[in-house]
Design a protein around this motif. Structure first.
Motif, mmCIF file in Angstrom:
data_model
loop_
_atom_site.group_PDB
_atom_site.id
_atom_site.type_symbol
_atom_site.label_atom_id
_atom_site.label_comp_id
_atom_site.label_asym_id
_atom_site.label_seq_id
_atom_site.Cartn_x
_atom_site.Cartn_y
_atom_site.Cartn_z
ATOM 1 N N VAL A 1 0.860 -1.184 0.000
ATOM 2 C CA VAL A 1 0.000 0.000 0.000
ATOM 3 C C VAL A 1 0.895 1.233 0.000
ATOM 4 O O VAL A 1 2.013 1.221 0.538
ATOM 5 C CB VAL A 1 -0.939 -0.012 1.236
ATOM 6 C CG1 VAL A 1 -0.151 0.036 2.520
ATOM 7 C CG2 VAL A 1 -1.942 1.121 1.183
ATOM 8 N N ASN A 2 0.404 2.291 -0.614
ATOM 9 C CA ASN A 2 1.200 3.505 -0.762
ATOM 10 C C ASN A 2 1.178 4.328 0.526
ATOM 11 O O ASN A 2 0.347 5.218 0.707
ATOM 12 C CB ASN A 2 0.665 4.333 -1.937
ATOM 13 C CG ASN A 2 1.535 5.530 -2.231
ATOM 14 O OD1 ASN A 2 2.713 5.567 -1.864
ATOM 15 N ND2 ASN A 2 0.967 6.536 -2.871
ATOM 16 N N VAL A 3 2.082 3.990 1.439
ATOM 17 C CA VAL A 3 2.227 4.746 2.689
ATOM 18 C C VAL A 3 3.693 5.125 2.861
ATOM 19 O O VAL A 3 4.589 4.405 2.411
ATOM 20 C CB VAL A 3 1.742 3.952 3.919
ATOM 21 C CG1 VAL A 3 0.253 3.702 3.858
ATOM 22 C CG2 VAL A 3 2.485 2.629 4.045
ATOM 23 N N ASP A 4 3.913 6.236 3.507
ATOM 24 C CA ASP A 4 5.265 6.727 3.738
ATOM 25 C C ASP A 4 5.791 6.125 5.038
ATOM 26 O O ASP A 4 5.620 6.677 6.123
ATOM 27 C CB ASP A 4 5.244 8.255 3.810
ATOM 28 C CG ASP A 4 6.655 8.839 3.785
ATOM 29 O OD1 ASP A 4 7.609 8.054 3.914
ATOM 30 O OD2 ASP A 4 6.778 10.070 3.645
ATOM 31 N N VAL A 5 6.437 4.965 4.904
ATOM 32 C CA VAL A 5 6.942 4.263 6.083
ATOM 33 C C VAL A 5 8.074 5.049 6.736
ATOM 34 O O VAL A 5 8.209 5.066 7.974
ATOM 35 C CB VAL A 5 7.419 2.846 5.703
ATOM 36 C CG1 VAL A 5 8.011 2.136 6.913
ATOM 37 C CG2 VAL A 5 6.259 2.032 5.143
ATOM 38 N N THR A 6 8.864 5.730 5.919
ATOM 39 C CA THR A 6 9.975 6.520 6.469
ATOM 40 C C THR A 6 9.452 7.609 7.392
ATOM 41 O O THR A 6 9.983 7.836 8.484
ATOM 42 C CB THR A 6 10.789 7.144 5.326
ATOM 43 O OG1 THR A 6 11.242 6.105 4.448
ATOM 44 C CG2 THR A 6 11.975 7.919 5.867
ATOM 45 N N ARG A 7 8.390 8.264 6.951
ATOM 46 C CA ARG A 7 7.786 9.306 7.796
ATOM 47 C C ARG A 7 7.254 8.715 9.091
ATOM 48 O O ARG A 7 7.399 9.291 10.169
ATOM 49 C CB ARG A 7 6.646 9.995 7.037
ATOM 50 C CG ARG A 7 6.063 11.209 7.753
ATOM 51 C CD ARG A 7 4.796 11.674 7.102
ATOM 52 N NE ARG A 7 3.696 10.749 7.359
ATOM 53 C CZ ARG A 7 2.434 10.977 7.003
ATOM 54 N NH1 ARG A 7 2.112 12.070 6.383
ATOM 55 N NH2 ARG A 7 1.498 10.093 7.265
ATOM 56 N N LEU A 8 6.633 7.531 8.989
ATOM 57 C CA LEU A 8 6.104 6.855 10.177
ATOM 58 C C LEU A 8 7.216 6.577 11.178
ATOM 59 O O LEU A 8 7.092 6.912 12.371
ATOM 60 C CB LEU A 8 5.426 5.546 9.753
ATOM 61 C CG LEU A 8 5.160 4.518 10.853
ATOM 62 C CD1 LEU A 8 4.100 5.029 11.804
ATOM 63 C CD2 LEU A 8 4.749 3.175 10.258
ATOM 64 N N VAL A 9 8.304 5.974 10.713
ATOM 65 C CA VAL A 9 9.402 5.612 11.615
ATOM 66 C C VAL A 9 10.024 6.866 12.213
ATOM 67 O O VAL A 9 10.345 6.910 13.417
ATOM 68 C CB VAL A 9 10.445 4.774 10.861
ATOM 69 C CG1 VAL A 9 11.647 4.498 11.753
ATOM 70 C CG2 VAL A 9 9.834 3.455 10.393
ATOM 71 N N LYS A 10 10.180 7.888 11.394
ATOM 72 C CA LYS A 10 10.754 9.138 11.905
ATOM 73 C C LYS A 10 9.874 9.737 12.994
ATOM 74 O O LYS A 10 10.365 10.207 14.026
ATOM 75 C CB LYS A 10 10.936 10.140 10.759
ATOM 76 C CG LYS A 10 12.142 9.853 9.874
ATOM 77 C CD LYS A 10 12.284 10.912 8.800
ATOM 78 C CE LYS A 10 13.530 10.662 7.947
ATOM 79 N NZ LYS A 10 13.662 11.684 6.871
ATOM 80 N N ASN A 11 8.574 9.739 12.761
ATOM 81 C CA ASN A 11 7.659 10.298 13.769
ATOM 82 C C ASN A 11 7.752 9.536 15.084
ATOM 83 O O ASN A 11 7.785 10.129 16.166
ATOM 84 C CB ASN A 11 6.220 10.269 13.250
ATOM 85 C CG ASN A 11 5.959 11.316 12.202
ATOM 86 O OD1 ASN A 11 6.749 12.239 12.026
ATOM 87 N ND2 ASN A 11 4.859 11.195 11.488
ATOM 88 N N VAL A 12 7.784 8.213 14.979
ATOM 89 C CA VAL A 12 7.821 7.389 16.195
ATOM 90 C C VAL A 12 9.134 7.603 16.940
ATOM 91 O O VAL A 12 9.152 7.852 18.154
ATOM 92 C CB VAL A 12 7.642 5.902 15.834
ATOM 93 C CG1 VAL A 12 7.903 5.020 17.055
ATOM 94 C CG2 VAL A 12 6.228 5.649 15.320
ATOM 95 N N LEU A 13 10.231 7.509 16.214
ATOM 96 C CA LEU A 13 11.531 7.614 16.878
ATOM 97 C C LEU A 13 11.805 9.035 17.355
ATOM 98 O O LEU A 13 12.469 9.226 18.377
ATOM 99 C CB LEU A 13 12.639 7.149 15.928
ATOM 100 C CG LEU A 13 12.569 5.666 15.540
ATOM 101 C CD1 LEU A 13 13.747 5.291 14.667
ATOM 102 C CD2 LEU A 13 12.537 4.770 16.777
ATOM 103 N N LEU A 14 11.289 10.016 16.625
ATOM 104 C CA LEU A 14 11.474 11.393 17.078
ATOM 105 C C LEU A 14 10.708 11.638 18.380
ATOM 106 O O LEU A 14 11.182 12.354 19.270
ATOM 107 C CB LEU A 14 11.013 12.369 16.001
ATOM 108 C CG LEU A 14 11.350 13.850 16.233
ATOM 109 C CD1 LEU A 14 12.850 14.036 16.353
ATOM 110 C CD2 LEU A 14 10.795 14.719 15.128
#
Length: 1123
Positions: free
Chosen positions: A752-765
């Motif tokens: 599915v077209n989701v921005d996984v990089t943005r997700l991981v960045k948000n969580v880790l940030l």
């Protein structure tokens, strides 16, 4: 005569008005029955006597002679008028609507109009809609228990305010009394209209049975299949009664049931009426009046006919039909839904592959949608009215998602390929319909002037169409043509009309076909609303949610789950201009349902995704270096031919064995999870966004949100922090787990077209902050607490040693069992892992907490300085006089305390330096292009640079992990300790005397047995080597905060310390001599670590030969110990 009556216009207007009035009545009923929405006056106990009196005397209420009962209304008459005016006006609208319907039905009877659904479709449909709508309005009116109270209270307040009753009140009151028994009054009213209504209903004899076939008959006829006859695939789908093909079965059932009850005399006189009526009774158990208001057709019909003479046979017929419906209806409709799922799926696949077939086969699409809608509505209205039956599962459908999805998909195809449909039907209208209409007109024997003008306008309007209009994107509007066709039906359906439509069936056929073609071009939304509108689900939230959750439990249905929230985008179609009050409630309910469904889909998907990640994390954990010892041991034992393990011991599988497959038919748990993931992600892939009541809904964002929430919790859980036992995962283990999760999450973007990089960045940030976005603790807080409460607390007590040689902390050898090994949490690898996890923000938080502990120690140190201030001032002035200094030193109190607290500060700052160095290593690896300029900027700072500029640069460098001559965080912490009462001079004096206090206390360290220097560890056994870091950093921070010369004060410290330690060299007492050499090394460490002191400065006040001898003695001791 027919031209003057304007039957077509009146039917159109009254049907729209009737729909609005019906919805207003439904809104009033819902408002009055809901305790939260109920009008205040009906719920006020003060009003109860007035309401009881009004209901008892209605409509003849004596407003003057009963002032005591109505006194409560008198007091609030203005409020009553304002609050009940909308209700009163709604009842006035009903009365006016009834008057207009009376007039129109009488006019139609006087004109002796002809009705046949297959000939004058629009005229007949509008007539029957008006009859049923009017009956529904009256039935809904009878269901409002508070109608008399509302009308009576309003009129009472009106008379009290204006001195006279409302002009409409007498007729309105009489109407409400007349409809206390609605069916009795309705049948009286429709007595004169029996012939017209019966004729219209009997015209359904051919249409209704054909639409009411069972699934086996549909399957035998290969209904809706485009593949059953490939040779005719391109032939246009048409018939003599096109509009009847997609006419709602529910609508026809409502016509038949209510129509024959209103004109019940035909049931005893006409066999055809009986058969059609029985067929309607067998089709179901419940009929919809409006929204979620239903009637039990058998009970309702039986109760009404049972009170009439001569209808005992009809009552028996009702009972027989009820038994038949209970026994067979559920199974029949279950099979229909099963057939439609397959038929719609095939239709969707064919049309997706060949969208140009939407031109000739558009009728098939609307038929499929209409059939499916009928089955969905049947199940919805019966789900809350399930009869006592042996097969209640027939009224439950766990595969509803597939049917709803294919309905949505067909609607989407119609919208996407509108240009294809428009082009095809424009050519059809201009090159076929127009010619056939012209030929039909020519063949008419009689054609009056008015009819001739209308038909000529049809031909001219259709003949003028051009393909360029489609290519240019012009909007078409054929509403005038369709209205003229309805007028023509009215003109030609009256008795003795010069041109009778009944005698001109060819004209009716071609015009009905033309009407469909024009609607496909300019009113496709209207057609979809007729054939696919399912907004009734908005008013059955429990049923709707139950359908969703039943479908979500079936893995094969998960790919279709997006149909449920997508349907909410159509709920706005149910609103009506005459009832704007309910629009807000519908919007809230639609959005609530939509969000509920999307969140549940997202939760299921995120659960599967993170389960896969957890499994991959476990597999990745098996490959970590910490597990290799066992494998190496086994290999070594095998090489040395040592005995094999006992039979009871189960040998562990090597990493990777889970991928070996002997049989592809074996399905692993991972296979099941990947299947579930692909099904759920397919649901997200179908529709990237849609609109619900002007709200843009993006399903993928719900998935991102759920993943963010769950992943945040998982990251914290993987830290395994136990506050009671002070246990926590090693930073390197947590980092490896996070990396495994991140790697697995990247595979999600394949589905599915989701921005996984943005997700991981948000969580880790978020994990770099003390609290996440939901206020929960993060790994930053957990690790900060652990390092402070466990590692540094024990290091402060010298149970854990700072080891400069290995750049870590190590445990002191003790007999007691140790809860953790310090080097496993503080070596270079672990600190780098910690820096990567916490980042600059997290380490800043860690530093702030460390500074809090340092400032608390500094505060205590200042108290000790204040207690010994006089002595310290004397020592400061006489440090060159050894005898006097020695005597003054003995008068000092708390020397051990000062050294202990400074050691604690040194340990904390040493740990912080390790963390900062690790952060710098990580930053150099991650963004070297950024670190170069920051380092250059830091190196550009000179001693004569403005202190504010220097601190700003140091703060930037410190945030990037670069070491600085002055710690800006410590400077800020020290500066914050200053109170309003203290002056700059006092603070400066305290700082200077603190250094003097530390300097003169250094010789005491020689008395401690643990003060010896370990060459292996590069430090002392009681962590006093950390004094060097503590003294340098603390003095730099304190004098920077006071804007004083750091070097000057450190020189003074060096002089006093040298003098004190030289006295130690003259001592001959054994305890002081034992660790004297180790203590001497402190001076060298202080100078070596300080950017403000040099070896030349040290040699000026402390002979280098003593340091050289001290190092020789310490190393000699080390060698001897090893020997």
């Amino acid at each position: 005569m027919a031209y003057q009556h304007k039957l077509a216009e009146k039917l159109t207007v009254l049907n729209n008005q009737g729909r609005g009035v019906l919805l207003r009545l439904n809104h009033i009923k819902k408002t009055c029955t809901d305790p939260k929405l109920r009008p205040f006056f009906l719920a006020d106990k003060v009003m109860e006597p007035a309401i009881k009196y009004i209901n008892k005397k209605f409509p003849n209420i004596d407003f003057r002679g009963t002032s005591q009962q109505l006194s409560s209304i008198q007091k609030q008459k203005t409020a009553v008028l304002d609050g009940l005016s909308s209700y009163y006006e709604s009842f006035i609208d009903i009365m006016e609507f009834r008057d207009h319907v009376y007039e129109l039905l009488n006019t139609i009877d006087a004109c002796q109009c002809f009705f046949n659904i297959a000939v004058n479709f629009d005229f007949t449909k509008n007539y029957m809609d008006l009859v049923v709508t009017y009956a529904s309005v009256i039935l809904m009116l009878s269901r409002i228990d508070d109608k008399k109270a509302l009308v009576g209270m309003y009129n009472c307040a009106h008379e009290m305010s204006n001195g006279t009753s409302d002009p409409a009140y007498p007729r309105l009151g009489q109407m409400l009394v007349e409809y206390d028994h609605p069916m009795k009054k309705l049948t009286e009213e429709f007595g004169p209209h029996t012939k017209a209504v019966t004729e219209a209903l009997l015209s359904l004899q051919l249409v209704f049975p054909r639409r009411n076939l069972q699934a086996e008959q549909w399957r035998g006829a290969q209904l809706l299949s485009l593949l059953n006859s490939p040779a005719t695939m391109l032939a246009p789908a048409s018939c003599d009664t096109m509009a009847c093909e997609y006419l709602s079965l529910e609508v026809m059932e409502r016509w038949i049931i209510l129509g024959f009850l209103l004109c019940h005399s035909s049931l005893n006189t006409n066999q055809a009426s009986q058969e059609l009526w029985k067929m309607g009774l067998r089709s179901g158990l419940v009929l919809t009046l409006v929204r979620d208001e239903t009637i039990n057709i058998h009970k309702f019909s039986e109760d009404f006919l049972d009170g009439l003479k001569g209808y005992s046979k009809r009552v028996a017929d009702i009972k027989e039909c009820r038994e038949n419906a209970i026994a067979n209806c559920g199974a029949i409709h279950r099979e229909k839904r099963h057939f439609l799922r397959g038929a719609l799926k095939e239709l969707c696949k064919v049309l997706e592959d060949e969208p140009r077939l939407l031109g000739p086969k558009a009728l098939f699409v609307f038929m499929a949608l209409s059939f499916s809608r009928d089955e969905v509505l049947w199940l919805v209205r019966h789900s809350e009215n399930v009869p006592k039956t042996k097969t209640p599962e027939d009224y439950v459908d766990s595969h509803m998602a597939e049917l709803l999805f294919h309905m949505e998909r067909l609607q989407t195809l119609l919208q996407q390929h509108k240009a294809i449909i428009d082009r095809y039907h424009l050519l059809y209208l201009s090159q076929f319909d127009a010619l056939v209409i012209a030929d039909t007109i020519q063949s008419l024997y009689v054609c009056p002037e008015e009819e001739s003008v209308l038909m000529s306008s049809f031909v001219s309007a259709l003949s003028g169409l051009n393909v360029k209009q489609v290519e240019n994107g012009e909007e078409f509007d054929f509403r005038p043509l369709r209205m003229d066709w309805l007028r023509l039906q009215a003109y030609t359906s009256v008795v003795k009309a010069p041109l009778s439509l009944k005698e001109s069936p060819d004209l009716a056929k071609i015009m009905n076909m033309t009407q469909f073609h024009t609607r496909v071009m300019d009113n496709i939304d209207g057609l979809l609303q007729e054939t696919a509108e399912l907004s009734i689900l908005c008013f059955y939230p429990r049923v709707y949610e139950k359908m969703f959750f039943q479908s979500s439990e079936d893995v094969t249905m998960q790919r279709y789950l997006m149909a449920f929230p997508l349907l909410c985008s159509h709920f706005s179609q149910t609103a009506h201009p005459m009832c704007p009050e309910e629009e807000e409630a519908i919007e809230k309910r639609s959005l609530k349902l939509c969000v509920t469904f999307l969140e549940e889909i997202a939760k299921q998907t995120s659960t599967v995704v993170l389960d896969i990640c957890a499994e991959q994390c476990n597999l990745n954990d098996q490959l970590l270096p910490k597990h290799c010892a066992e494998t190496i041991s086994k290999a070594r034992n095998k090489k040395l031919k040592k005995p094999m393990p006992k039979k009871g011991e189960v040998p562990k599988d090597k990493p990777g064995t889970e991928s070996h497959r002997k049989d592809r038919g074996i399905v692993t748990n991972m296979d099941k999870m990947h299947l579930a993931l692909s099904e759920l992600c397919t649901a997200f892939a179908h529709y990237t966004d849609f609109i619900v009541f002007n709200h843009m809904i993006v399903p993928a964002e719900f998935l991102i949100s759920q993943l963010e929430v769950k992943l945040t919790k998982i990251v914290v859980q993987m830290a395994n922090y136990n506050q009671a036992t002070q246990e926590i995962s090693r930073p390197s283990d947590l980092l490896a787990a996070v990396r495994a999760y991140t790697t697995s999450l990247q595979t999600l973007s394949r589905y599915v077209n989701v921005d996984v990089t943005r997700l991981v960045k948000n969580v880790l940030l978020q994990q770099t902050q003390p609290l996440d976005s939901r206020g929960a603790q993060t790994i930053t807080t957990l690790y900060t607490n652990w390092y402070l409460e466990s590692l540094l607390r024990q290091a402060s007590s010298a149970l854990i040693l700072h080891c400069p040689t290995m750049h870590c902390f190590v445990n002191q050898p003790t007999e007691a069992e140790q809860s953790f090994r310090a080097e496993q949490f503080s070596d270079i690898c672990e600190m780098r892992a910690l820096a990567e996890l916490l980042g600059p923000y997290g380490l800043k938080f860690l530093s702030e907490n460390l500074m809090w502990h340092i400032t608390s120690q500094v505060a205590e140190l200042k108290k000790l300085v204040m207690e010994n201030m006089d002595i310290l001032v004397q020592i400061r002035g006489k440090f060159e006089k050894p005898e006097e200094m020695s005597s003054l030193q003995k008068r000092l109190t708390g020397c051990e305390n000062v050294l202990k607290r400074m050691t604690i500060i040194g340990v904390i700052l040493s740990f912080r330096a390790m963390a900062q160095n690790s952060l710098g290593d990580v930053m150099y690896r991650r963004c070297p292009f950024l670190m170069g300029p920051i380092q250059s900027l830091r190196d550009y700072v000179y001693p004569d640079t403005d202190i504010k500029v220097s601190l700003n640069v140091y703060e930037l460098a410190s945030a990037a992990g670069l070491p600085c001559n002055i710690d800006p965080t410590l400077v800020a912490a020290i500066a914050s300790m200053r109170t309003d009462n203290s002056s700059k001079e006092e603070e400066c004096k305290l700082a200077s005397l603190l250094l003097i206090f530390i300097a003169v206390s250094l010789p005491i360290l020689a008395l401690d047995v643990n003060s010896f220097y370990s060459r292996e560890q590069g430090g002392h056994q009681n962590n006093i080597h950390c004094l060097a870091v503590g003294i340098n950093h603390l003095s730099a921070a304190m004098f920077t905060a006071q804007n004083e010369n750091i070097q000057q004060h450190l020189k003074e410290f060096l002089l006093v310390a040298s003098s004190a330690l030289l006295q130690l060299g003259q001592s001959v007492e054994k305890p002081e001599i034992k660790n004297r050499d180790s203590v001497y090394l402190l001076l060298h460490l202080i100078v070596q670590d300080s950017p403000f002191l040099s070896q030349d400065m040290l040699e000026n006040c402390f002979p280098y030969v003593l340091l050289r001898n001290a190092y020789r003695e310490v190393y000699k001791t080390f060698i001897h110990t090893l020997g």
